[in-house]
Design a protein around this motif. Structure first.
Motif, PDB file in Angstrom:
ATOM      1  N   ASN A  38     -75.419 -61.690 -40.182  1.00  0.00           N
ATOM      2  CA  ASN A  38     -74.645 -63.255 -40.099  1.00  0.00           C
ATOM      3  C   ASN A  38     -74.142 -62.754 -41.630  1.00  0.00           C
ATOM      4  O   ASN A  38     -73.614 -63.691 -41.868  1.00  0.00           O
ATOM      5  CB  ASN A  38     -75.506 -64.169 -39.614  1.00  0.00           C
ATOM      6  N   GLN A  39     -74.921 -62.397 -42.352  1.00  0.00           N
ATOM      7  CA  GLN A  39     -73.993 -62.243 -43.858  1.00  0.00           C
ATOM      8  C   GLN A  39     -73.138 -61.385 -44.083  1.00  0.00           C
ATOM      9  O   GLN A  39     -71.939 -60.606 -42.879  1.00  0.00           O
ATOM     10  CB  GLN A  39     -75.394 -60.968 -44.785  1.00  0.00           C
ATOM     11  N   PRO A  40     -72.596 -61.857 -45.441  1.00  0.00           N
ATOM     12  CA  PRO A  40     -71.316 -60.176 -45.172  1.00  0.00           C
ATOM     13  C   PRO A  40     -71.540 -58.948 -45.409  1.00  0.00           C
ATOM     14  O   PRO A  40     -72.834 -58.550 -45.631  1.00  0.00           O
ATOM     15  CB  PRO A  40     -71.031 -61.187 -47.036  1.00  0.00           C
TER      16      PRO A  40
ATOM     17  N   THR B 285     -88.053 -71.275 -39.593  1.00  0.00           N
ATOM     18  CA  THR B 285     -88.495 -70.203 -39.455  1.00  0.00           C
ATOM     19  C   THR B 285     -88.335 -68.811 -38.525  1.00  0.00           C
ATOM     20  O   THR B 285     -87.604 -69.022 -37.766  1.00  0.00           O
ATOM     21  CB  THR B 285     -90.112 -70.367 -39.402  1.00  0.00           C
ATOM     22  N   ALA B 286     -88.526 -67.614 -38.676  1.00  0.00           N
ATOM     23  CA  ALA B 286     -88.178 -66.342 -38.051  1.00  0.00           C
ATOM     24  C   ALA B 286     -88.887 -65.837 -37.682  1.00  0.00           C
ATOM     25  O   ALA B 286     -89.692 -65.379 -38.571  1.00  0.00           O
ATOM     26  CB  ALA B 286     -86.443 -66.461 -38.049  1.00  0.00           C
ATOM     27  N   ASP B 287     -88.881 -64.991 -36.942  1.00  0.00           N
ATOM     28  CA  ASP B 287     -89.818 -63.356 -36.897  1.00  0.00           C
ATOM     29  C   ASP B 287     -88.908 -62.235 -37.088  1.00  0.00           C
ATOM     30  O   ASP B 287     -88.322 -62.868 -38.110  1.00  0.00           O
ATOM     31  CB  ASP B 287     -89.992 -63.543 -35.198  1.00  0.00           C
ATOM     32  N   THR B 288     -89.301 -61.601 -36.709  1.00  0.00           N
ATOM     33  CA  THR B 288     -88.700 -59.851 -37.006  1.00  0.00           C
ATOM     34  C   THR B 288     -87.015 -59.903 -36.374  1.00  0.00           C
ATOM     35  O   THR B 288     -85.974 -59.881 -36.796  1.00  0.00           O
ATOM     36  CB  THR B 288     -89.354 -58.498 -36.678  1.00  0.00           C
ATOM     37  N   VAL B 289     -87.199 -60.143 -34.774  1.00  0.00           N
ATOM     38  CA  VAL B 289     -85.886 -60.539 -34.659  1.00  0.00           C
ATOM     39  C   VAL B 289     -84.790 -61.992 -35.574  1.00  0.00           C
ATOM     40  O   VAL B 289     -83.421 -61.374 -35.380  1.00  0.00           O
ATOM     41  CB  VAL B 289     -86.013 -60.701 -32.660  1.00  0.00           C
ATOM     42  N   GLY B 290     -85.018 -63.143 -35.586  1.00  0.00           N
ATOM     43  CA  GLY B 290     -84.456 -63.376 -36.143  1.00  0.00           C
ATOM     44  C   GLY B 290     -84.107 -63.619 -37.437  1.00  0.00           C
ATOM     45  O   GLY B 290     -83.501 -63.524 -38.378  1.00  0.00           O
ATOM     46  N   ALA B 291     -84.950 -62.133 -38.256  1.00  0.00           N
ATOM     47  CA  ALA B 291     -84.640 -62.106 -39.647  1.00  0.00           C
ATOM     48  C   ALA B 291     -83.177 -61.062 -39.472  1.00  0.00           C
ATOM     49  O   ALA B 291     -82.426 -61.052 -40.210  1.00  0.00           O
ATOM     50  CB  ALA B 291     -85.766 -61.176 -40.459  1.00  0.00           C
TER      51      ALA B 291
END
Length: 281
Positions: free
Chosen positions: A69-71, A57-63
Motif C-alpha cells: 500500500n506504499q508508493p 499490530t500486524a503479523d508477517t502477512v500484515g507487513a
C-alpha cells in the motif's frame, strides 16, 4: 544412502551440484534481506502502537499488506517476494543437505533441526505466495488466520490433541530460541574474518535481542494453542499479530509491546547482517 552408480545416487549428485552453484548463495543472501525487511515492518508497526497507542499490530502477512500500500509498493513487494523465494530455496537445501553440519554425524538433534528447516520453507513459501497474490490483486484473507486453521483441525478426530501438540512444540521452539540467544552460538555461522570487532559485537547483541524476542512470541503462540486445545475453542488461538495485540492490552502493555517490538526490529537488522556475513556453504 543411495548405492553408488544408482539412478538415485546420480540424482543426488546433480542436486548437490545445483545447490552449490554460486547464484544459490546470492539468492539466499537476498532472501535473508527480504526476511529482514518484513520483520522490520512488523516491529515498526508494533512500536507505533506501543508509543502512540494508535495504529494496529500486524503479523508477517500484515507487513506485506502495509508494504504493497506504499508508493511503489507493488515493485517493492515484488523484490521481497523474489527474496522470499530465495530464502525458501535455501531452507530446502538446509533441510535436504544440511550444509552447515555436513562434516558431522547424523543425530536426533540434527534430524529435528532439518525438519524445522522444512517447516520454515513451507511457512515462508506460503508468505511468498501471499506476496504474489497481493501484487496480482488476487489475495484474500478468508481462512488465512491461525484460528481458522485451528478450527479446521478441531473438526477432525484427534484434532485437539494435534493442536495441543503443536502448541507444546511452539513453546519448545520458543524456549530453544531463548537458550540460543543466551548462548549466542549463532556467531560461528558468521564470516567473522570479514567483520570488524565492532560489527561482531553488534551482530551478537542484535542477534541475542532479536532471537529472544522471537522466542517470547513463539512461546506465547504455543501457550494460546494449548489453551485453544484444552478449551476446544479455536478463537483462543493467536498468531504473531494477535500475540502483539494481546501484549498491548496487558498492564504496562505499552512497555511490554515496545520491548518486544524493539526485539523484532533488532531481529530484522540481524537478518540483514546475515545477508552480508552469514557463512553459506
Amino acid at each position: 544412502m543411495p548405492l553408488p552408480n544408482s539412478p538415485l545416487h546420480h540424482l543426488k549428485q546433480l542436486a548437490q551440484r545445483a545447490a552449490s552453484h554460486p547464484w544459490i548463495e546470492n539468492f539466499a543472501r537476498f532472501g535473508y534481506a527480504a526476511k529482514g525487511v518484513v520483520y522490520f515492518v512488523v516491529g515498526l508497526l508494533a512500536m507505533q502502537v506501543a508509543i502512540t497507542t494508535g495504529g494496529k499490530t500486524a503479523d508477517t502477512v500484515g507487513a506485506l499488506v502495509t508494504i504493497v500500500n506504499q508508493p511503489f509498493g507493488e515493485f517493492l513487494l515484488s523484490l521481497i517476494a523474489i527474496g522470499l523465494v530465495g530464502y525458501v530455496l535455501w531452507r530446502i537445501i538446509q533441510a535436504v543437505f544440511d550444509p552447515d553440519r555436513a562434516d558431522k554425524k547424523t543425530s536426533a538433534k540434527r534430524i529435528v533441526q532439518r525438519m524445522g528447516y522444512g517447516f520454515s520453507a513451507i511457512a515462508y513459501g506460503s508468505l511468498a505466495w501471499t506476496a504474489v497474490e497481493l501484487i496480482t490483486g488476487t489475495a484474500t484473507t478468508s481462512g488465512s488466520t491461525i484460528d481458522d486453521w485451528t478450527a479446521r483441525f478441531m473438526g477432525h478426530p484427534l484434532g485437539r490433541g494435534l493442536i495441543g501438540l503443536a502448541g507444546l512444540m511452539a513453546i519448545s521452539v520458543g524456549i530453544s530460541y531463548l537458550y540460543r540467544a543466551y548462548k549466542a552460538d549463532f556467531q560461528h555461522r558468521f564470516r567473522q574474518d570479514r567483520m570488524s570487532r565492532a560489527e561482531q559485537q553488534w551482530a551478537k547483541l542484535l542477534g541475542q535481542l532479536g532471537i529472544a524476542a522471537r522466542g517470547i512470541v513463539f512461546g506465547i503462540i504455543g501457550l494460546f494453542l494449548v489453551l485453544a486445545a484444552l478449551h476446544a475453542n479455536a478463537s483462543e488461538a493467536r498468531g504473531l499479530g494477535g500475540v502483539l495485540a494481546t501484549l498491548a492490552r496487558q498492564p504496562f502493555g505499552s512497555w511490554i509491546l515496545g520491548a518486544v517490538a524493539l526485539g523484532l526490529i533488532a531481529y530484522s537488522i540481524y537478518c540483514l547482517i546475515q545477508a552480508g556475513y552469514r557463512r553459506i556453504n
